[in-house]
Design a protein around this motif. Structure first.
Motif, short mmCIF file in Angstrom:
data_model
loop_
_atom_site.label_atom_id
_atom_site.label_comp_id
_atom_site.label_asym_id
_atom_site.label_seq_id
_atom_site.Cartn_x
_atom_site.Cartn_y
_atom_site.Cartn_z
N ARG A 249 -5.44 12.87 -14.22
CA ARG A 249 -5.20 13.23 -15.63
C ARG A 249 -5.26 14.74 -15.86
O ARG A 249 -4.64 15.25 -16.79
CB ARG A 249 -6.19 12.51 -16.54
CG ARG A 249 -5.76 11.07 -16.76
CD ARG A 249 -6.78 10.28 -17.54
NE ARG A 249 -6.19 9.08 -18.12
CZ ARG A 249 -6.88 7.99 -18.42
NH1 ARG A 249 -8.19 7.95 -18.24
NH2 ARG A 249 -6.27 6.93 -18.93
N ALA A 250 -6.00 15.44 -15.00
CA ALA A 250 -6.03 16.90 -15.12
C ALA A 250 -4.64 17.47 -14.84
O ALA A 250 -4.22 18.45 -15.44
CB ALA A 250 -7.06 17.48 -14.15
N ILE B 21 -1.27 13.44 -5.95
CA ILE B 21 -1.78 13.77 -7.29
C ILE B 21 -1.04 15.00 -7.83
O ILE B 21 -0.53 14.99 -8.95
CB ILE B 21 -3.30 14.02 -7.25
CG1 ILE B 21 -4.03 12.70 -6.90
CG2 ILE B 21 -3.81 14.57 -8.59
CD1 ILE B 21 -5.51 12.85 -6.67
N GLU B 22 -0.93 16.02 -6.99
CA GLU B 22 -0.24 17.24 -7.43
C GLU B 22 1.23 17.00 -7.75
O GLU B 22 1.79 17.63 -8.65
CB GLU B 22 -0.36 18.33 -6.36
CG GLU B 22 -1.68 19.09 -6.46
CD GLU B 22 -2.09 19.70 -5.13
OE1 GLU B 22 -1.20 20.02 -4.31
OE2 GLU B 22 -3.31 19.83 -4.90
N ASN C 50 0.86 -1.17 0.00
CA ASN C 50 0.00 0.00 0.00
C ASN C 50 0.89 1.21 0.00
O ASN C 50 0.89 2.00 0.93
CB ASN C 50 -0.82 0.02 1.28
CG ASN C 50 -2.22 -0.42 1.00
OD1 ASN C 50 -2.93 0.27 0.29
ND2 ASN C 50 -2.58 -1.56 1.54
N VAL C 51 1.66 1.35 -1.06
CA VAL C 51 2.78 2.29 -1.03
C VAL C 51 2.32 3.71 -0.75
O VAL C 51 3.00 4.48 -0.07
CB VAL C 51 3.59 2.20 -2.34
CG1 VAL C 51 2.85 2.79 -3.53
CG2 VAL C 51 4.96 2.85 -2.19
N ASN C 52 1.13 4.07 -1.25
CA ASN C 52 0.71 5.46 -1.07
C ASN C 52 0.10 5.71 0.32
O ASN C 52 -0.29 6.82 0.62
CB ASN C 52 -0.23 5.93 -2.20
CG ASN C 52 -1.48 5.10 -2.34
OD1 ASN C 52 -1.54 3.96 -1.86
ND2 ASN C 52 -2.48 5.64 -2.98
N ASP D 137 -5.93 5.90 -0.70
CA ASP D 137 -4.79 6.66 -0.18
C ASP D 137 -4.17 7.59 -1.22
O ASP D 137 -3.03 8.03 -1.06
CB ASP D 137 -3.72 5.70 0.36
CG ASP D 137 -4.23 4.91 1.55
OD1 ASP D 137 -4.81 5.51 2.46
OD2 ASP D 137 -4.05 3.67 1.57
N MET D 138 -4.91 7.86 -2.28
CA MET D 138 -4.40 8.75 -3.33
C MET D 138 -4.65 10.18 -2.88
O MET D 138 -5.69 10.77 -3.14
CB MET D 138 -5.16 8.41 -4.61
CG MET D 138 -4.43 8.50 -5.91
SD MET D 138 -2.92 7.59 -6.00
CE MET D 138 -1.94 8.76 -6.92
#
Ligand code: 5AD
Ligand code: SF4
Length: 441
Positions: free
Chosen positions: A295-296, A250-251, A203-205, A244-245
């Motif tokens: 994707r944004a 994301i940024e 669960n790396v993130n 856990d994202m």
């Protein structure tokens, strides 16, 4: 048990996931630090370590047949150690059923391997499947030589308890290794030749730590810190859970140029009833919205996934939802499996067994869709200019093989060396690789 001379050569054979590959490397380093040397052919080695995987069917039978195959023509066997997740789950039974196995050591205890091997040579078999958090890493030798692409385990274990999965039982509760230890190990890998590091965890993130100033940090900040090593060109991480994202992670895909445009984010099924029965905390829709956000920030990101067909009670219509989510995502890469009941997991006792031929047929349709999308992704890459990290020579004269930022295999002909980051124009796509022409070394 009679004593034998201490082994001088060893072979570690790893099955299963990348974390096992990492563990296998660390066991090899540990044995090397004891003065043993690696043998290429495992038939020749005095000590063979079978680093096993328990995630799906036939894992245990495979271990027994491997043990049988290690028997030499004269009836003797090398000293056999069984490590990894089968050792953790079925170690005691292995000790009873396979007298040629002298050591059984679980994934959280392999720092004790040298001592256990020495005991075995002196005539005492032993089993170690305790799960002390973190003792292992501190007891391992410093990393030295590395290939261009290295693994670094940052997090182990899992608290998610997906109902089909054995990992929370074999690898134990989630633990995060400390920030400073990881920076230190990354530095050793970079000094040893690594240009790319893949951060690993079940669960790396979910990795969490504290930086040098005592600030609470996550994977995004860890990647930012590692990006400061000038010789390190690429950072990857796997495997992530949708829950856990974080926003920060994301940024980071937009702000950290060394973080590669690739995300392995298993969905398992596209149907909400099945996802709930699996105890996945996302729905099909929340997963798709999450990908929209990723994707944004990084429009070219390659998405990769894992799928299970034939989970207990899965109907044809529910399976159809999985095909639909595949269409919606357009995976660049994916791994798909038939559901396999794992002893001790909640799903193993659920009703609604899906017949084998139905599972086979669903898997075929699923894989046809995934292969189609993988090829389409590769075709869309044609015309791109990108970096390739050179990993090895190809079969043809002057040919080299490496990876694109999107984790595609790329081959090209020209002047290069292992570990180079070269610029390549992608000119032709196949299902599993692309051809490129070298722009500059
Ligand atoms: N049966 C089939 N596939 C499984 N996986 C995990 N457990 C099982 C099981 N019991 C798959 C999941 C996971 C990947 C590593 O293996 O797709 O993401
Ligand atoms: Fe297994 Fe689920 Fe944990 Fe992944 S998140 S290791 S599938 S329990």
């Amino acid at each position: 048990m009679a004593s034998t001379p201490p082994p001088r050569t060893f072979h570690v054979k790893s099955f299963g996931c990348q974390m096992n590959v990492y563990d296998g490397e660390r066991m090899a380093e540990l044995l090397t630090a004891q003065g043993m040397t690696a043998a290429d052919e495992r038939g020749d080695a005095d000590l063979v370590v079978l680093n096993t995987c328990h995630i799906r069917e036939k894992a245990t039978e495979k271990v027994y047949s491997d043990i049988g195959r290690l028997r030499r023509d004269d009836g003797t066997s090398p000293l056999i150690a069984v490590a990894g997740c089968v050792a953790q789950a079925e170690g005691e039974e292995i000790m009873v059923r396979a007298p040629s196995v002298k050591v059984v050591v679980g994934p959280q205890a392999y720092h004790r391997l040298p001592e256990m091997v020495a005991q075995a040579a002196a005539g005492t078999r032993s089993t170690e499947t305790d799960m002390p958090a973190e003792a292992k890493f501190a007891a391992l030798p410093r990393r030295r030589k590395s290939g261009p692409s290295a693994f670094l385990t940052v997090q182990e274990g899992c608290d998610k308890f997906c109902t089909y999965c054995v990992v929370p039982y074999t690898r134990g509760a989630e633990i995060s290794r400390p920030f400073a230890d990881l920076v230190d190990e990354a530095q050793a890998l970079v000094e040893g030749g690594a240009r790319e590091i893949t951060l690993l965890g079940q669960n790396v993130n979910a990795w969490a730590g504290e930086d040098a100033r005592g600030r609470k940090v996550g994977l995004a900040e860890l990647a930012e810190e590692l990006a400061k090593f000038p010789e390190l060109a690429r950072i990857r991480y796997t495997t992530s859970h949708p829950a856990d994202m974080t926003d920060a992670l994301i940024e980071a895909h937009g702000s950290n140029p060394k973080l590669m445009p690739f995300l392995h984010l298993p969905v398992q099924s596209g149907n909400d009833r099945v996802l709930k029965a699996m105890n996945r905390s996302h729905t099909a829709d929340s997963y798709l919205r999450l990908l929209e956000r990723v994707r944004a920030v990084r429009p070219d990101i390659a998405i990769s996934g894992d799928f299970i067909v034939g989970f207990p009670g899965e109907t044809e219509a529910e399976f159809g939802d999985t095909l639909r989510i595949i269409d919606a995502v357009g995976y660049a890469l994916a791994f798909s499996f038939k559901y396999s009941p794992r002893p001790g997991t909640p799903a193993a006792t659920m009703g609604g067994h899906v017949p084998a031929e139905v599972m086979d047929e669903r898997l075929q349709r699923l894989q046809a869709a995934l292969n189609r999308d993988q090829l389409a992704f590769n075709h869309r890459s044609v015309g791109r200019r990108c970096s390739v990290l050179v990993e090895r020579r190809g079969k043809r004269e002057g040919q080299w093989l490496g990876k694109s930022p999107w984790l595609q295999s790329v081959h090209f002909i020209g002047e290069a060396a292992v570990g180079d980051l070269v610029t390549v124009d992608l000119i032709e796509a196949g299902p599993n690789s692309l051809a490129g022409t070298l722009v500059s070394a």
